[in-house]
Design a protein around this motif. Sequence first.
Motif, PDB file in Angstrom:
ATOM      1  N   MET A  71     -20.069 -17.490  24.904  1.00 12.35           N
ATOM      2  CA  MET A  71     -18.661 -17.811  24.710  1.00 12.35           C
ATOM      3  C   MET A  71     -18.120 -17.125  23.462  1.00 12.35           C
ATOM      4  O   MET A  71     -17.056 -16.510  23.479  1.00 12.35           O
ATOM      5  CB  MET A  71     -18.462 -19.325  24.591  1.00 12.35           C
ATOM      6  CG  MET A  71     -17.003 -19.713  24.372  1.00 12.35           C
ATOM      7  SD  MET A  71     -16.793 -21.411  23.811  1.00 12.35           S
ATOM      8  CE  MET A  71     -17.426 -21.288  22.133  1.00 12.35           C
ATOM      9  N   VAL A  72     -18.877 -17.194  22.358  1.00 11.23           N
ATOM     10  CA  VAL A  72     -18.432 -16.608  21.099  1.00 11.23           C
ATOM     11  C   VAL A  72     -18.340 -15.085  21.205  1.00 11.23           C
ATOM     12  O   VAL A  72     -17.411 -14.475  20.675  1.00 11.23           O
ATOM     13  CB  VAL A  72     -19.356 -17.054  19.946  1.00 11.23           C
ATOM     14  CG1 VAL A  72     -19.148 -16.229  18.696  1.00 11.23           C
ATOM     15  CG2 VAL A  72     -19.127 -18.524  19.648  1.00 11.23           C
ATOM     16  N   ARG A  73     -19.271 -14.465  21.893  1.00  8.83           N
ATOM     17  CA  ARG A  73     -19.184 -13.006  22.096  1.00  8.83           C
ATOM     18  C   ARG A  73     -17.883 -12.654  22.813  1.00  8.83           C
ATOM     19  O   ARG A  73     -17.216 -11.684  22.461  1.00  8.83           O
ATOM     20  CB  ARG A  73     -20.389 -12.505  22.887  1.00  8.83           C
ATOM     21  CG  ARG A  73     -21.635 -12.381  22.059  1.00  8.83           C
ATOM     22  CD  ARG A  73     -22.777 -11.807  22.871  1.00  8.83           C
ATOM     23  NE  ARG A  73     -23.910 -11.490  22.032  1.00  8.83           N
ATOM     24  CZ  ARG A  73     -25.170 -11.729  22.362  1.00  8.83           C
ATOM     25  NH1 ARG A  73     -25.464 -12.279  23.526  1.00  8.83           N
ATOM     26  NH2 ARG A  73     -26.144 -11.422  21.536  1.00  8.83           N
ATOM     27  N   ASN A  74     -17.534 -13.444  23.817  1.00  7.18           N
ATOM     28  CA  ASN A  74     -16.274 -13.221  24.546  1.00  7.18           C
ATOM     29  C   ASN A  74     -15.061 -13.443  23.642  1.00  7.18           C
ATOM     30  O   ASN A  74     -14.089 -12.693  23.704  1.00  7.18           O
ATOM     31  CB  ASN A  74     -16.191 -14.130  25.770  1.00  7.18           C
ATOM     32  CG  ASN A  74     -17.010 -13.615  26.924  1.00  7.18           C
ATOM     33  OD1 ASN A  74     -16.643 -12.649  27.570  1.00  7.18           O
ATOM     34  ND2 ASN A  74     -18.143 -14.254  27.168  1.00  7.18           N
ATOM     35  N   ILE A  75     -15.122 -14.461  22.800  1.00 10.60           N
ATOM     36  CA  ILE A  75     -14.019 -14.728  21.867  1.00 10.60           C
ATOM     37  C   ILE A  75     -13.863 -13.560  20.904  1.00 10.60           C
ATOM     38  O   ILE A  75     -12.742 -13.105  20.641  1.00 10.60           O
ATOM     39  CB  ILE A  75     -14.244 -16.059  21.124  1.00 10.60           C
ATOM     40  CG1 ILE A  75     -13.988 -17.231  22.079  1.00 10.60           C
ATOM     41  CG2 ILE A  75     -13.362 -16.166  19.877  1.00 10.60           C
ATOM     42  CD1 ILE A  75     -14.338 -18.601  21.522  1.00 10.60           C
ATOM     43  N   PHE A  76     -14.979 -13.046  20.370  1.00 14.65           N
ATOM     44  CA  PHE A  76     -14.897 -11.928  19.435  1.00 14.65           C
ATOM     45  C   PHE A  76     -14.415 -10.648  20.110  1.00 14.65           C
ATOM     46  O   PHE A  76     -13.812  -9.797  19.452  1.00 14.65           O
ATOM     47  CB  PHE A  76     -16.228 -11.698  18.724  1.00 14.65           C
ATOM     48  CG  PHE A  76     -16.533 -12.722  17.658  1.00 14.65           C
ATOM     49  CD1 PHE A  76     -15.550 -13.164  16.784  1.00 14.65           C
ATOM     50  CD2 PHE A  76     -17.798 -13.241  17.523  1.00 14.65           C
ATOM     51  CE1 PHE A  76     -15.832 -14.096  15.801  1.00 14.65           C
ATOM     52  CE2 PHE A  76     -18.092 -14.177  16.538  1.00 14.65           C
ATOM     53  CZ  PHE A  76     -17.096 -14.608  15.677  1.00 14.65           C
ATOM     54  N   GLU A  77     -14.651 -10.499  21.411  1.00 17.64           N
ATOM     55  CA  GLU A  77     -14.093  -9.352  22.131  1.00 17.64           C
ATOM     56  C   GLU A  77     -12.572  -9.464  22.190  1.00 17.64           C
ATOM     57  O   GLU A  77     -11.863  -8.469  22.081  1.00 17.64           O
ATOM     58  CB  GLU A  77     -14.660  -9.271  23.545  1.00 17.64           C
ATOM     59  CG  GLU A  77     -16.067  -8.720  23.600  1.00 17.64           C
ATOM     60  CD  GLU A  77     -16.624  -8.669  25.008  1.00 17.64           C
ATOM     61  OE1 GLU A  77     -15.837  -8.729  25.985  1.00 17.64           O
ATOM     62  OE2 GLU A  77     -17.849  -8.569  25.150  1.00 17.64           O
ATOM     63  N   LEU A  78     -12.068 -10.685  22.359  1.00 14.64           N
ATOM     64  CA  LEU A  78     -10.624 -10.908  22.401  1.00 14.64           C
ATOM     65  C   LEU A  78     -10.005 -10.799  21.007  1.00 14.64           C
ATOM     66  O   LEU A  78      -8.939 -10.211  20.835  1.00 14.64           O
ATOM     67  CB  LEU A  78     -10.315 -12.304  22.962  1.00 14.64           C
ATOM     68  CG  LEU A  78     -10.711 -12.573  24.405  1.00 14.64           C
ATOM     69  CD1 LEU A  78     -10.596 -14.064  24.721  1.00 14.64           C
ATOM     70  CD2 LEU A  78      -9.832 -11.758  25.338  1.00 14.64           C
ATOM     71  N   HIS A  79     -10.675 -11.409  20.025  1.00 16.25           N
ATOM     72  CA  HIS A  79     -10.167 -11.480  18.650  1.00 16.25           C
ATOM     73  C   HIS A  79     -11.335 -11.333  17.679  1.00 16.25           C
ATOM     74  O   HIS A  79     -11.999 -12.322  17.361  1.00 16.25           O
ATOM     75  CB  HIS A  79      -9.432 -12.804  18.417  1.00 16.25           C
ATOM     76  CG  HIS A  79      -8.253 -12.960  19.301  1.00 16.25           C
ATOM     77  ND1 HIS A  79      -8.282 -13.731  20.439  1.00 16.25           N
ATOM     78  CD2 HIS A  79      -7.017 -12.412  19.241  1.00 16.25           C
ATOM     79  CE1 HIS A  79      -7.101 -13.657  21.038  1.00 16.25           C
ATOM     80  NE2 HIS A  79      -6.327 -12.864  20.345  1.00 16.25           N
ATOM     81  N   PRO A  80     -11.592 -10.118  17.218  1.00 14.18           N
ATOM     82  CA  PRO A  80     -12.758  -9.854  16.365  1.00 14.18           C
ATOM     83  C   PRO A  80     -12.803 -10.655  15.064  1.00 14.18           C
ATOM     84  O   PRO A  80     -13.857 -10.819  14.485  1.00 14.18           O
ATOM     85  CB  PRO A  80     -12.654  -8.350  16.065  1.00 14.18           C
ATOM     86  CG  PRO A  80     -11.777  -7.798  17.124  1.00 14.18           C
ATOM     87  CD  PRO A  80     -10.853  -8.899  17.527  1.00 14.18           C
TER      88      PRO A  80
END
Length: 140
Positions: free
Chosen positions: A77-86
């Motif tokens: 989930m966090v990897r996906n969040i960082f892809e959206l908003h680093p």
Amino acid sequence: MIQSEANDRQKPMQKILIVEDEPAIRDLCVMVLRHHGFDPIISAHGMEGLETYRERHEEICLVLSDVSMPHMGGIEMVRNIFELHPHANVIMMSGHNLSDLIPDEVRRLCSVIEKPFLPGDLIEAVKKCLKYDEEHLALI
């Protein structure tokens, strides 16, 4: 009431997304965060948390997530969040050995807190993460 708590309550309520599958831990986080003037948003697992983040990221100042959950774990989930908003603010929490669970590239981008934690430890981690964000944005 302690002066810092009074100051916390005078600020607009900052929204924190809590992603935790264990109801007791989730309820504790909600209680502690509300007591300190934050507005918790609750998700029970990573897929739900990611969807909530996608829909409401503009109002979420921080994500507080368990590492091990059904449907989608916290790391994915966090990897996906960082892809959206680093530069998203994230605190990962786990009752397991964090060095075994959280890959280095994720650990460098977020804070970690080990369960079990005391309410003061949670608030300290949240405030530290948000303070760093405020200081970092002031430099930009």
